[in-house]
Scaffold this active site. Structure first.
Site, PDB file in Angstrom:
ATOM      1  N   PHE A   1      37.947  -8.175 -34.139  1.00 53.87           N
ATOM      2  CA  PHE A   1      38.690  -7.825 -32.922  1.00 53.87           C
ATOM      3  C   PHE A   1      37.892  -6.991 -31.909  1.00 53.87           C
ATOM      4  O   PHE A   1      38.412  -6.607 -30.873  1.00 53.87           O
ATOM      5  CB  PHE A   1      40.076  -7.253 -33.193  1.00 53.87           C
ATOM      6  CG  PHE A   1      40.184  -6.072 -34.124  1.00 53.87           C
ATOM      7  CD1 PHE A   1      39.383  -4.958 -34.003  1.00 53.87           C
ATOM      8  CD2 PHE A   1      41.180  -6.071 -35.110  1.00 53.87           C
ATOM      9  CE1 PHE A   1      39.527  -3.870 -34.837  1.00 53.87           C
ATOM     10  CE2 PHE A   1      41.340  -4.979 -35.962  1.00 53.87           C
ATOM     11  CZ  PHE A   1      40.505  -3.879 -35.828  1.00 53.87           C
TER      12      PHE A   1
ATOM     13  N   HIS B   1      46.030   2.393 -34.995  1.00 50.08           N
ATOM     14  CA  HIS B   1      45.957   3.788 -35.470  1.00 50.08           C
ATOM     15  C   HIS B   1      44.637   4.087 -36.178  1.00 50.08           C
ATOM     16  O   HIS B   1      44.283   5.231 -36.373  1.00 50.08           O
ATOM     17  CB  HIS B   1      47.168   4.141 -36.347  1.00 50.08           C
ATOM     18  CG  HIS B   1      47.161   3.558 -37.723  1.00 50.08           C
ATOM     19  ND1 HIS B   1      48.015   3.983 -38.719  1.00 50.08           N
ATOM     20  CD2 HIS B   1      46.420   2.572 -38.287  1.00 50.08           C
ATOM     21  CE1 HIS B   1      47.795   3.291 -39.819  1.00 50.08           C
ATOM     22  NE2 HIS B   1      46.834   2.422 -39.578  1.00 50.08           N
TER      23      HIS B   1
HETATM   24  C1  LIG Z   1      45.302  -0.691 -41.943  1.00 50.22           C
HETATM   25  S1  LIG Z   1      44.961  -2.373 -42.209  1.00 50.22           S
HETATM   26  C2  LIG Z   1      46.435  -3.194 -41.639  1.00 50.22           C
HETATM   27  C3  LIG Z   1      46.581  -4.569 -42.223  1.00 50.22           C
HETATM   28  C4  LIG Z   1      47.861  -5.316 -41.850  1.00 50.22           C
HETATM   29  N1  LIG Z   1      48.007  -5.496 -40.435  1.00 50.22           N
HETATM   30  C5  LIG Z   1      49.071  -4.607 -42.426  1.00 50.22           C
HETATM   31  O1  LIG Z   1      49.808  -3.952 -41.677  1.00 50.22           O
HETATM   32  O2  LIG Z   1      49.262  -4.653 -43.643  1.00 50.22           O
HETATM   33  C6  LIG Z   1      43.804  -2.713 -40.921  1.00 50.22           C
HETATM   34  C7  LIG Z   1      43.265  -4.126 -40.952  1.00 50.22           C
HETATM   35  O3  LIG Z   1      42.322  -4.240 -39.883  1.00 50.22           O
HETATM   36  C8  LIG Z   1      41.301  -5.084 -40.339  1.00 50.22           C
HETATM   37  N2  LIG Z   1      40.104  -4.866 -39.521  1.00 50.22           N
HETATM   38  C9  LIG Z   1      39.275  -3.785 -39.494  1.00 50.22           C
HETATM   39  N3  LIG Z   1      38.294  -3.972 -38.610  1.00 50.22           N
HETATM   40  C10 LIG Z   1      38.512  -5.198 -38.055  1.00 50.22           C
HETATM   41  C11 LIG Z   1      37.840  -5.958 -37.056  1.00 50.22           C
HETATM   42  N4  LIG Z   1      36.730  -5.482 -36.473  1.00 50.22           N
HETATM   43  N5  LIG Z   1      38.342  -7.170 -36.737  1.00 50.22           N
HETATM   44  C12 LIG Z   1      39.458  -7.671 -37.343  1.00 50.22           C
HETATM   45  N6  LIG Z   1      40.150  -6.996 -38.279  1.00 50.22           N
HETATM   46  C13 LIG Z   1      39.666  -5.774 -38.638  1.00 50.22           C
HETATM   47  C14 LIG Z   1      41.092  -4.664 -41.782  1.00 50.22           C
HETATM   48  O4  LIG Z   1      40.365  -5.640 -42.513  1.00 50.22           O
HETATM   49  C15 LIG Z   1      42.537  -4.507 -42.238  1.00 50.22           C
HETATM   50  O5  LIG Z   1      43.056  -5.696 -42.763  1.00 50.22           O
END
Ligand SMILES: C[S@@+](CC[C@H](N)C(=O)[O-])C[C@H]1O[C@@H](n2cnc3c(N)ncnc32)[C@H](O)[C@@H]1O
Length: 398
Positions: free
Chosen positions: A286, A305
């Site tokens: 992202f 967050h």
């Molecule tokens: C705190 S988790 C939330 C996951 C999900 N949305 C939930 O609520 O259960 C944050 C998510 O962001 C993803 N993430 C972190 N950096 C990312 C990036 N650069 N691009 C896409 N996803 C990313 C992680 O792999 C993780 O699955």
């Protein structure tokens, strides 16, 4: 100046007498709390989960009031850290799974140690402490019964978080004071210089760090556990982990038209074992251009967050560029902290953000500043999820 450990803070004498350490924290509050708790017990039958929450907070206040500062200190410095060692050990060794499989009967250390391949003396010591802390029930010498909690620890979405969070990230909060002192006690906002990175001497962010230690899938499970009991939501799910939100949405709305697209980093998408065939997976970072343009709704749950405002601004700019005016919505499922009476789970999550990510749980003002002033989106409405539950922030292009 820092506490040098010699004679009170900054070398001063303590402001209070040491006798305070062995007196209850708030004995005067106890009689009234007991009355409120008795009334709360009667309300349990009709008041549902809200009444249970209310009772839980009062019961916790009762324990804090009865405890002496010395006991609280021992609990924090020895008992809870020791319990964490035992609880993580139970997940890693398979203890919780084995106990749950054996059922509700009393189980001896000897019968558990053998199939687990654990030295009985070691298991005996760990279980003794977990029994003393109430996580399992002691039924005799070296003999314990499971509790609902220990049974739930056998489920990956509950137990695996202990390995993903406690074993991979605890240096973040534990070393925070030192990290913060070395940076002049300022509110940290640099995602490339977090307390977690300082604690582990790594440049990796939390997600990459967990993956590098082999606990990436455990974190995905943890996110699945955190969302239990929360309302389902939907659509191009950006940073959607292994798909628990979209999967739940599909189960609630099997006939909803349109595609459901799950986006996350390649390593996370690669860890998906099973998914509803109605959901399309997409490897996506992202921090780069959003490949799905003009979707009806983009959805982000517990992602913003994790990042300070400057990084969120660039993530949001990618989504904004893909949105179709008058059609696309951005739905953000996140906590909105009230100005007073923050729920303890939310303030705890803010500490996770502070110590692992240099980011923050946001207040309503923070969200308006980020989404409207900084990112140039329009907040249509904040749909409140209730106390301690994330809200849905509905946004569109202005
Ligand atoms: C705190 S988790 C939330 C996951 C999900 N949305 C939930 O609520 O259960 C944050 C998510 O962001 C993803 N993430 C972190 N950096 C990312 C990036 N650069 N691009 C896409 N996803 C990313 C992680 O792999 C993780 O699955």
């Amino acid at each position: 100046m820092a506490n040098d450990g010699t004679n009170g803070i900054n070398g001063d004498h303590p402001a209070v007498d040491v006798a305070i350490a062995i007196q209850p924290n708030n004995a005067e509050a106890v009689p009234d709390l007991l009355k409120q708790i008795t009334a709360g017990v009667s309300a349990l039958e009709t008041g549902g989960d809200e009444a249970r929450h209310d009772l839980l907070i009062k019961a916790r206040t009762l324990v804090q009031s009865l405890e002496t500062p010395r006991e609280t200190m021992v609990k924090h410095c020895w008992a809870q850290t020791g319990a964490m060692a035992g609880l993580c050990f139970g997940v890693d060794s398979g203890l919780w799974k084995l106990m749950a499989k054996n059922g509700d009967r009393p189980q001896t250390v000897a019968e558990l140690a053998e199939p687990l391949g654990v030295e009985p003396l070691l298991l005996s010591r760990l279980m003794r402490h977990l029994g003393a802390m109430g996580y399992i029930i002691e039924t005799g010498t070296d003999e314990y019964k499971p509790t609902n909690y220990s049974k739930a620890m056998s489920i990956p979405i509950i137990g695996d978080g202990y390995l993903a969070m406690i074993s991979c990230t605890s240096q973040g909060p534990i070393k925070f004071h030192e990290y913060s002192r070395k940076r002049g006690f300022k509110n940290p906002t640099d995602a490339k210089d977090t307390s977690m990175m300082y604690g582990y001497q790594t440049e990796m962010d939390m997600f990459a760090w967990q993956q590098s230690l082999g606990y990436g899938m455990h974190f995905n499970h943890h996110m699945g556990g955190y969302r239990q009991g929360r309302p389902p939501a939907f659509l191009v799910d950006i940073g959607g982990s292994v798909g628990h939100d979209l999967d739940e949405f599909r189960r609630h709305h099997p006939d909803a038209p349109g595609k459901l697209i799950l986006q996350d980093l390649p390593v996370v998408i690669g860890q998906i074992k099973e998914l509803n065939p109605a959901i399309t997976t997409m490897e996506y970072d992202f921090h780069t251009a959003q490949p799905v343009e003009g979707a009806r709704a983009y959805y982000m749950h517990s992602c913003l967050h994790d990042w300070p405002d400057d990084v969120c601004g660039s993530i949001l700019a990618r989504i904004k560029a893909a949105m179709k005016p008058g059609y696309s919505k951005l739905l953000i499922n996140e906590n909105v902290i009230p100005s007073t009476g923050a729920y303890w789970e939310t303030s705890a999550l803010d500490m996770v953000m502070l110590t692992l990510f240099c980011s923050t749980e946001r207040t309503e003002t923070d969200w308006y500043n980020l989404l409207e002033k900084q990112a140039g989106l329009k907040i249509v409405k904040i749909w409140s999820g209730g106390k301690g539950v994330e809200s849905l922030i509905e946004c569109e292009l202005p």
